[in-house]
Design a protein around this motif. Sequence first.
Motif, mmCIF file in Angstrom:
data_model
loop_
_atom_site.group_PDB
_atom_site.id
_atom_site.type_symbol
_atom_site.label_atom_id
_atom_site.label_comp_id
_atom_site.label_asym_id
_atom_site.label_seq_id
_atom_site.Cartn_x
_atom_site.Cartn_y
_atom_site.Cartn_z
ATOM 1 N N LEU A 433 0.814 -1.204 0.000
ATOM 2 C CA LEU A 433 0.000 0.000 0.000
ATOM 3 C C LEU A 433 0.854 1.263 0.000
ATOM 4 O O LEU A 433 0.516 2.260 -0.644
ATOM 5 C CB LEU A 433 -0.929 -0.007 1.220
ATOM 6 C CG LEU A 433 -2.085 0.983 1.255
ATOM 7 C CD1 LEU A 433 -3.057 0.728 0.111
ATOM 8 C CD2 LEU A 433 -2.821 0.896 2.591
ATOM 9 N N CYS A 434 1.962 1.205 0.720
ATOM 10 C CA CYS A 434 2.783 2.404 0.920
ATOM 11 C C CYS A 434 4.090 2.390 0.131
ATOM 12 O O CYS A 434 4.898 3.321 0.259
ATOM 13 C CB CYS A 434 3.100 2.571 2.411
ATOM 14 S SG CYS A 434 1.625 2.672 3.454
ATOM 15 N N GLY A 435 4.335 1.328 -0.637
ATOM 16 C CA GLY A 435 5.562 1.273 -1.420
ATOM 17 C C GLY A 435 6.806 1.168 -0.574
ATOM 18 O O GLY A 435 7.854 1.719 -0.919
ATOM 19 N N ARG A 436 6.737 0.426 0.528
ATOM 20 C CA ARG A 436 7.866 0.299 1.447
ATOM 21 C C ARG A 436 8.591 -1.015 1.194
ATOM 22 O O ARG A 436 8.162 -2.090 1.613
ATOM 23 C CB ARG A 436 7.370 0.359 2.893
ATOM 24 C CG ARG A 436 6.889 1.724 3.343
ATOM 25 C CD ARG A 436 8.042 2.688 3.568
ATOM 26 N NE ARG A 436 8.925 2.263 4.635
ATOM 27 C CZ ARG A 436 8.835 2.689 5.898
ATOM 28 N NH1 ARG A 436 7.898 3.578 6.239
ATOM 29 N NH2 ARG A 436 9.687 2.278 6.820
ATOM 30 N N SER A 437 9.717 -0.936 0.504
ATOM 31 C CA SER A 437 10.473 -2.149 0.183
ATOM 32 C C SER A 437 11.041 -2.803 1.434
ATOM 33 O O SER A 437 11.209 -4.029 1.470
ATOM 34 C CB SER A 437 11.604 -1.819 -0.790
ATOM 35 O OG SER A 437 12.486 -0.856 -0.239
ATOM 36 N N ASP A 438 11.334 -2.013 2.486
ATOM 37 C CA ASP A 438 11.850 -2.615 3.709
ATOM 38 C C ASP A 438 10.797 -3.497 4.369
ATOM 39 O O ASP A 438 11.117 -4.576 4.901
ATOM 40 C CB ASP A 438 12.348 -1.545 4.686
ATOM 41 C CG ASP A 438 11.316 -0.479 5.006
ATOM 42 O OD1 ASP A 438 10.351 -0.302 4.216
ATOM 43 O OD2 ASP A 438 11.464 0.201 6.048
ATOM 44 N N PHE A 439 9.543 -3.081 4.315
ATOM 45 C CA PHE A 439 8.471 -3.913 4.855
ATOM 46 C C PHE A 439 8.329 -5.197 4.032
ATOM 47 O O PHE A 439 8.198 -6.296 4.587
ATOM 48 C CB PHE A 439 7.140 -3.158 4.831
ATOM 49 C CG PHE A 439 7.036 -2.013 5.805
ATOM 50 C CD1 PHE A 439 8.052 -1.726 6.704
ATOM 51 C CD2 PHE A 439 5.909 -1.212 5.818
ATOM 52 C CE1 PHE A 439 7.948 -0.657 7.592
ATOM 53 C CE2 PHE A 439 5.783 -0.151 6.701
ATOM 54 C CZ PHE A 439 6.808 0.126 7.593
ATOM 55 N N LEU A 440 8.353 -5.062 2.718
ATOM 56 C CA LEU A 440 8.183 -6.230 1.848
ATOM 57 C C LEU A 440 9.347 -7.203 2.000
ATOM 58 O O LEU A 440 9.142 -8.429 2.031
ATOM 59 C CB LEU A 440 8.049 -5.780 0.395
ATOM 60 C CG LEU A 440 6.817 -4.924 0.074
ATOM 61 C CD1 LEU A 440 6.883 -4.422 -1.361
ATOM 62 C CD2 LEU A 440 5.539 -5.719 0.304
ATOM 63 N N ASP A 441 10.557 -6.688 2.105
ATOM 64 C CA ASP A 441 11.729 -7.554 2.279
ATOM 65 C C ASP A 441 11.645 -8.329 3.596
ATOM 66 O O ASP A 441 11.969 -9.525 3.647
ATOM 67 C CB ASP A 441 13.010 -6.726 2.245
ATOM 68 C CG ASP A 441 13.322 -6.166 0.869
ATOM 69 O OD1 ASP A 441 12.723 -6.651 -0.119
ATOM 70 O OD2 ASP A 441 14.152 -5.243 0.786
ATOM 71 N N ALA A 442 11.212 -7.653 4.664
ATOM 72 C CA ALA A 442 11.111 -8.326 5.961
ATOM 73 C C ALA A 442 10.041 -9.399 5.942
ATOM 74 O O ALA A 442 10.226 -10.496 6.507
ATOM 75 C CB ALA A 442 10.807 -7.293 7.053
ATOM 76 N N ALA A 443 8.920 -9.116 5.290
ATOM 77 C CA ALA A 443 7.859 -10.121 5.197
ATOM 78 C C ALA A 443 8.325 -11.332 4.399
ATOM 79 O O ALA A 443 8.095 -12.488 4.787
ATOM 80 C CB ALA A 443 6.624 -9.499 4.552
ATOM 81 N N ARG A 444 8.993 -11.072 3.280
ATOM 82 C CA ARG A 444 9.470 -12.170 2.439
ATOM 83 C C ARG A 444 10.501 -13.027 3.180
ATOM 84 O O ARG A 444 10.467 -14.268 3.102
ATOM 85 C CB ARG A 444 10.079 -11.604 1.152
ATOM 86 C CG ARG A 444 10.429 -12.665 0.113
ATOM 87 C CD ARG A 444 10.942 -12.017 -1.156
ATOM 88 N NE ARG A 444 9.974 -11.091 -1.718
ATOM 89 C CZ ARG A 444 10.123 -9.766 -1.736
ATOM 90 N NH1 ARG A 444 11.229 -9.203 -1.237
ATOM 91 N NH2 ARG A 444 9.199 -8.993 -2.258
ATOM 92 N N ALA A 445 11.382 -12.388 3.920
ATOM 93 C CA ALA A 445 12.391 -13.142 4.672
ATOM 94 C C ALA A 445 11.727 -14.043 5.711
ATOM 95 O O ALA A 445 12.151 -15.192 5.918
ATOM 96 C CB ALA A 445 13.365 -12.180 5.357
ATOM 97 N N THR A 446 10.690 -13.549 6.370
ATOM 98 C CA THR A 446 9.978 -14.364 7.350
ATOM 99 C C THR A 446 9.331 -15.574 6.692
ATOM 100 O O THR A 446 9.421 -16.703 7.195
ATOM 101 C CB THR A 446 8.909 -13.516 8.067
ATOM 102 O OG1 THR A 446 9.549 -12.415 8.721
ATOM 103 C CG2 THR A 446 8.143 -14.334 9.095
#
Length: 562
Positions: A433-446
């Motif tokens: 929603l917010c275009g936050r790659s740091d959020f997406l990277d952390a979710a993917r790593a989990t």
Amino acid sequence: PPQGRSGRPGFADVIDQIAQFWKNNQDKIREQAESVTQYLQSDGEARERKKLSIDVLLGAARGLERAFDSRHGGFGGAPKFPHPMDVRVLLRVWRRKKDEHLLEMVHLTLRKMMQGGIYDHLGGGFHRYAVDERWLVPHFEKMLYDNAMLAACYLEAFQATRAGDYARVVRETCDYVLREMTHAEGDFFSTQDADSEGEEGKFYVWTPAEVEKLVGTDAAKAFCYVYDVSPEGNFEGKSILNLSKTLAQCGAILKRDPAELEAELSAGRKRLFEARGKRVPPGLDDKVIVSWNGLMIDALAQAGAVLDEPRYVRAATAAADFILQKMRRPDGRLLHSWRTGQAKHDAYLDDYACLAHALVSVYEAGHDERFIDAAVALAETMLAHFADAKQGDFFYTADDHEQLIARQKDVQDNPVPSGNAMAATALLRLGKLCGRSDFLDAARATLETYAAVMERMPTATGQMLLALDMELGPSLEIVILGDPTAPDTRAVLRGLHGRYIPNKLVAVRRPGQASSSKALAGLFAGKAAQGHLPAAYICRDFTCQAPVEGREAILNAWAQLE
């Protein structure tokens, strides 16, 4: 026992033995303690990240099929617990593969639960679990989190199938929570006990004589037949209301018109509910827990949007505001619980994750951008204080929490979704929603860290699998420009929310409205209505199609998304 008897040592004997062992074996005890501590601190096992693929999701569906009860629905035998997250996984795989057997599993499970004694046919809401395999006899306790997750599950099933009974269950469950589990300030209580007057289930069970006294002899015959109320009873000499047959079957057997029969039954349920209200009620645990409230806020917000019930959105908003205003430390960090005017205990991972997830749903339903900024702040706190940078997942406690022997990780779903699964879910929604790659990277790593766990234990990782489904995509970011109170924009929103498009994110803004959220600036950048309102942009990973304008054109566009 205080003194030894029947071959068992007394308490004093045990203390003496412990003292002697400590005196004579300190080195060995310390060595064992160090070994156990190291094991706990290492989280028991090292996990290697595994590439995410559709095979993990499809394998989970096969695992759920193997655990499925093809006669009574649900998974496993007695005692039988609802598995709302697993049902939602089946819906998502069905949407991908169009395997009708998976949808049949969903239907059987949801219908058997809503017909059984685990569901409160008078007051709405679900009891904790069934002690038998056919959902008849519940443990009569009602938990906030169960009702939140089951409401969300039935809501998705309604979107996917348009079965009106599923929408009815959602409404009755939400209404039950608002009526009996809601504090005057808007937050939600934790639990209603199973017992009243010292007896489990006494508040909920009936005899034929009680029914006849309330509805009359003729109506009682039909009511008792339909709801399985008999002289011998089905629970300790009394009867738990349940539907062993469908209304159509009962109408055929009783030679009654189904609509006329339902009207009579509805009047009877109302009289029994009013009479039940005069009984001694079960006890109430009026503690407020952030994570459980987050689950209920999410369910109410989504129900309000899908069913076009503004009061549900208002209730979700009030509860969210209560937590954000009254359950925080002076520095803004969350506190875990609240009761009688006092919030205390530092919050855990699932508190942050469930609330952040819920705030996204509150924004989507009510379009108040401050909730997105609040959700982003919670997600940033998760990354700063809960993340394990080495492993790629999250600890259950923050790095500045009270010191424990080990910082554990919440991986498997129990009655509620695991903290790591909810963290991945919330971060994915906010990241997209917010275009936050740091959020997406952390979710993917989990998700990569726990891919092997999802493969091994699909019935224990339902929420993680839901997050995986979103990560695998396709997911959509949908931007609508228009006044949400205007008839055409309202129709467009109803049409979108009513469809089963599980991995969508929705942002709405009035034309010319000043941005109040930095987090949403990227999503709205460069988007303006060129002609007629409302206008809709359908985007994937911030790559958007040309805008679709006007009510009918947008509704046609939604039809292509299912």
